[in-house]
Design a protein around this motif. Structure first.
Motif, PDB file in Angstrom:
ATOM      1  N   CYS A 155     -11.198   4.519   2.947  1.00  0.00           N
ATOM      2  CA  CYS A 155     -11.292   4.098   1.547  1.00  0.00           C
ATOM      3  C   CYS A 155     -12.324   4.961   0.833  1.00  0.00           C
ATOM      4  O   CYS A 155     -13.227   5.520   1.456  1.00  0.00           O
ATOM      5  CB  CYS A 155     -11.714   2.629   1.461  1.00  0.00           C
ATOM      6  SG  CYS A 155     -10.464   1.471   2.038  1.00  0.00           S
ATOM      7  N   VAL A 214       0.847  -1.200   0.000  1.00  0.00           N
ATOM      8  CA  VAL A 214       0.000   0.000   0.000  1.00  0.00           C
ATOM      9  C   VAL A 214       0.879   1.246   0.000  1.00  0.00           C
ATOM     10  O   VAL A 214       0.676   2.169  -0.795  1.00  0.00           O
ATOM     11  CB  VAL A 214      -0.967  -0.004   1.205  1.00  0.00           C
ATOM     12  CG1 VAL A 214      -1.626   1.357   1.389  1.00  0.00           C
ATOM     13  CG2 VAL A 214      -2.021  -1.095   1.049  1.00  0.00           C
ATOM     14  N   VAL A 253      -8.587   4.139  -2.857  1.00  0.00           N
ATOM     15  CA  VAL A 253      -8.663   2.723  -2.491  1.00  0.00           C
ATOM     16  C   VAL A 253     -10.134   2.345  -2.360  1.00  0.00           C
ATOM     17  O   VAL A 253     -10.924   3.092  -1.778  1.00  0.00           O
ATOM     18  CB  VAL A 253      -7.941   2.456  -1.151  1.00  0.00           C
ATOM     19  CG1 VAL A 253      -8.052   0.990  -0.749  1.00  0.00           C
ATOM     20  CG2 VAL A 253      -6.476   2.886  -1.228  1.00  0.00           C
ATOM     21  N   ILE A 310      -3.321   3.011   4.488  1.00  0.00           N
ATOM     22  CA  ILE A 310      -4.242   3.461   3.445  1.00  0.00           C
ATOM     23  C   ILE A 310      -4.441   4.970   3.547  1.00  0.00           C
ATOM     24  O   ILE A 310      -4.364   5.694   2.546  1.00  0.00           O
ATOM     25  CB  ILE A 310      -5.589   2.709   3.536  1.00  0.00           C
ATOM     26  CG1 ILE A 310      -5.393   1.224   3.198  1.00  0.00           C
ATOM     27  CG2 ILE A 310      -6.633   3.343   2.621  1.00  0.00           C
ATOM     28  CD1 ILE A 310      -6.585   0.341   3.532  1.00  0.00           C
TER      29      ILE A 310
END
Length: 143
Positions: A119, A59, A95, A88
């Motif tokens: 996300c 990531v 994402v 993230i």
């Protein structure tokens, strides 16, 4: 160029709880993602790891390796990995979180995702099709 990441136990697709996850394998899923990428005119790289640290590194390093978005199925790390959540959140790429099964229709501990909030979106319960929808959302800039 999209990165598709699968977390712990997804290497056991086709063997592990086929009533929940189906009979297709991780290799089947990766072939589908690559074929969908070809249809969508974008290269797709698929990776799987049972190790949290490896997923974190993928990531963190995705942008510098030329990826423009990440599709991730964190597996059980969805519910417990603040480190993955922070990885993230700490990188600039969009994402989309994906789950093969409908996690909200399963055990109570699966109802909480620590990663979904950072996300762009979350897709759950649509089987392998969820990966294609996530790819489309990333390529269209929505999700």
């Amino acid at each position: 160029m999209l990165l598709v990441l699968n977390g712990p136990n997804l290497n056991r697709l086709g063997l592990r709880e086929p009533g929940v996850y189906g009979s297709q394998t991780l290799e089947d899923l990766e072939r589908l993602c690559e074929a969908w990428g070809a249809e969508l005119e974008t290269p797709v790289t698929c990776r799987q790891s049972n190790y949290e640290g490896q997923l974190l590194e993928w990531v963190q390093d995705a942008q510098e390796h030329g990826f423009t978005g990440i599709v991730i199925n964190p597996g059980a790390l969805t519910h417990s990995s603040y480190a993955l959540r922070d990885a993230i959140a700490g990188q600039p790429l969009p994402v989309v979180e994906v789950h093969i099964s409908n996690v909200d229709a399963r055990e109570a501990f699966r109802h909480t995702s620590v990663t979904a909030a950072v996300c762009r979106g979350k897709i759950s319960g649509l089987g392998f099709l969820g990966y294609r929808l996530a790819m489309e959302a990333l390529l269209e800039g929505s999700g």
